[in-house]
Motif scaffolding. Structure first.
Motif, PDB file in Angstrom:
ATOM      1  N   GLU A  59      91.480 -14.577  20.270  1.00 45.52           N
ATOM      2  CA  GLU A  59      92.873 -14.122  20.316  1.00 45.52           C
ATOM      3  C   GLU A  59      93.632 -14.429  19.037  1.00 45.52           C
ATOM      4  N   THR A  95      88.545 -10.550  23.321  1.00 46.17           N
ATOM      5  CA  THR A  95      89.579 -10.141  24.274  1.00 46.17           C
ATOM      6  C   THR A  95      89.401  -8.691  24.711  1.00 46.17           C
ATOM      7  N   ASP A  96      88.493  -7.942  24.031  1.00 44.52           N
ATOM      8  CA  ASP A  96      88.209  -6.575  24.456  1.00 44.52           C
ATOM      9  C   ASP A  96      87.369  -6.558  25.728  1.00 44.52           C
ATOM     10  N   PHE A  97      86.808  -7.724  26.093  1.00 45.51           N
ATOM     11  CA  PHE A  97      85.963  -7.815  27.274  1.00 45.51           C
ATOM     12  C   PHE A  97      86.732  -8.500  28.406  1.00 45.51           C
ATOM     13  N   ARG A  98      86.269  -8.297  29.615  1.00 46.34           N
ATOM     14  CA  ARG A  98      86.859  -8.942  30.783  1.00 46.34           C
ATOM     15  C   ARG A  98      85.761  -9.693  31.519  1.00 46.34           C
ATOM     16  N   PRO A  99      86.098 -10.830  32.127  1.00 45.31           N
ATOM     17  CA  PRO A  99      85.078 -11.559  32.891  1.00 45.31           C
ATOM     18  C   PRO A  99      84.461 -10.683  33.980  1.00 45.31           C
ATOM     19  N   LEU A 100      83.193 -10.932  34.294  1.00 48.48           N
ATOM     20  CA  LEU A 100      82.507 -10.204  35.365  1.00 48.48           C
ATOM     21  C   LEU A 100      82.361 -11.140  36.560  1.00 48.48           C
ATOM     22  N   ALA A 108      80.425  -1.870  33.017  1.00 47.42           N
ATOM     23  CA  ALA A 108      80.281  -3.140  32.296  1.00 47.42           C
ATOM     24  C   ALA A 108      79.156  -3.979  32.888  1.00 47.42           C
ATOM     25  N   ASP A 154      81.765 -14.882  31.418  1.00 47.08           N
ATOM     26  CA  ASP A 154      83.052 -14.668  30.761  1.00 47.08           C
ATOM     27  C   ASP A 154      82.865 -13.754  29.554  1.00 47.08           C
ATOM     28  N   GLU A 155      83.933 -13.596  28.773  1.00 45.84           N
ATOM     29  CA  GLU A 155      83.875 -12.687  27.630  1.00 45.84           C
ATOM     30  C   GLU A 155      82.835 -13.128  26.606  1.00 45.84           C
ATOM     31  N   GLN A 158      79.215 -12.428  27.700  1.00 44.65           N
ATOM     32  CA  GLN A 158      78.884 -11.007  27.565  1.00 44.65           C
ATOM     33  C   GLN A 158      78.571 -10.658  26.119  1.00 44.65           C
TER      34      GLN A 158
END
Length: 352
Positions: A59, A95-100, A108, A154-155, A158
């Motif tokens: 970030e 931050t372009d990714f989101r937790p799964l 994703a 998490d991000e 990934q």
């Protein structure tokens, strides 16, 4: 997961990064770069990792990497200067990714499963459903790379997994000699024949040639105020000149990371009855909390090269680094003498 640590990359890395890469594995076929790290608790140490995973930005805009010591971060300016690649500017951030989360579904999840399958942690085809089979594969992956095996995606995880599923960029720095061969009056063939490596950044126009065997002294076991790390290497400094030519000069490179700033002023070499002292005229200093990092590249003259040519016969090389506030005495180990003497001998040959 392991704690995030801040890094300063020492040395010049030459790599090929895909502009659209999510994350690029970088493998070093010769000597891995030296990485100075600061742990979250303020402890400083140095690591070398033969493979780096370039993961993207956080970030704050700092780059995230994964090394043999876990996740690390590097400030944008520092990493850009080291890698010398405009493609760094196109890396997506974490931050372009989101937790799964468990039981997540969608593209994703399918992409993540496909990487797990490619790396051998799952069988079959991706179904886009984060179920128990996927979670167990994640735990096995985390355990294998030294992360907490909690199954949480998490991000960062990934980014790391998708990076490891890509083909690595193998870095062989000796190939870079072609970048300067036609622009220097020095005969590079003796250097190449000796097996030395060239590290060269065509953006800054600076580089370093060496055998890849720096002498490293780590006094991290001392009291905080007395801790220091020294790296000294004998090689050839490479510098682009204003006329387009490239200078190749025998030199010593010194890096000093110290709680008590030494302010290095001179260096003395001694072998047998020969002794030579050189002033340190150009000193770069960086501050990091209570620690200072001093870097110097010191050109060697005829007297120093003659001295280096005798060290293997004498069986010794002693070095004294004089500082304004702190000094160091070093005895070069027998195993490191050849790296210094090779530079002395090769420096004479390249001028013929």
């Amino acid at each position: 997961m392991k704690k995030i640590i801040t890094v300063i990359l020492a040395g010049i890395l030459v790599s090929v990064l895909s502009v659209n890469a999510i994350a690029q594995p970088i493998s070093f076929t010769k000597t891995a770069p030296l990485i100075a790290v600061t742990l979250e608790d303020g402890t400083k140490t140095f690591i070398q990792s033969s493979q780096l995973q370039l993961l993207g930005r956080d970030e704050q805009g700092d780059y995230i990497l994964f090394t043999s010591d876990g996740y690390v971060t590097a400030d944008s300016a520092g990493l850009s200067g080291v890698l010398g690649s405009e493609s760094l500017q196109n890396l997506p951030g974490i931050t372009d990714f989101r937790p799964l989360p468990d039981y997540a579904q969608g593209q994703a999840v399918s992409d993540f499963q496909r990487a797990l399958i490619q790396l051998g942690y799952m069988d079959g085809n991706p179904d886009g459903d984060f179920g128990g089979k996927t979670k167990q594969a994640v735990i096995a992956f985390q355990r294998d790379i030294g992360l907490e095996p909690n199954g949480v995606v998490d991000e960062l995880l990934q980014m790391l997994l998708l990076s490891m599923a890509q083909e690595p960029a193998y870095v062989t720095r000796t190939a870079s000699f072609d970048a300067i061969r036609e622009r220097t009056e020095s005969n590079l063939q003796p250097i190449i024949d000796s097996g030395m490596l060239l590290e060269y950044d065509d953006i800054t126009g600076t580089g370093w040639i060496s055998s890849g065997e720096p002498l490293q002294i780590d006094a991290s076991g001392e009291a905080d105020i007395d801790r220091y790390y020294l790296s000294i290497q004998c090689g050839f400094s490479v510098q682009d000149e204003e006329n387009g030519m490239v200078s190749v000069l025998p030199s010593l490179m010194i890096d000093c990371n110290c709680a008590r700033r030494p302010v290095m002023q001179s260096i003395t070499l001694k072998s047998g009855d020969a002794r030579s002292t050189l002033p340190i005229l150009s000193l770069k200093t960086f501050l990091d909390g209570i620690y200072s990092i001093e870097k110097a590249v010191i050109p060697l003259g005829e007297a120093e090269l003659s001295l280096l040519n005798t060290i293997e016969d004498n069986g010794e090389l002693k070095i004294h680094i004089e500082g304004k506030y702190r000094s160091f005495n070093l005895i070069i180990p027998q195993d490191n003498l050849s790296a210094f003497s090779t530079v002395g001998r090769t420096a004479i040959e390249i001028r013929r």
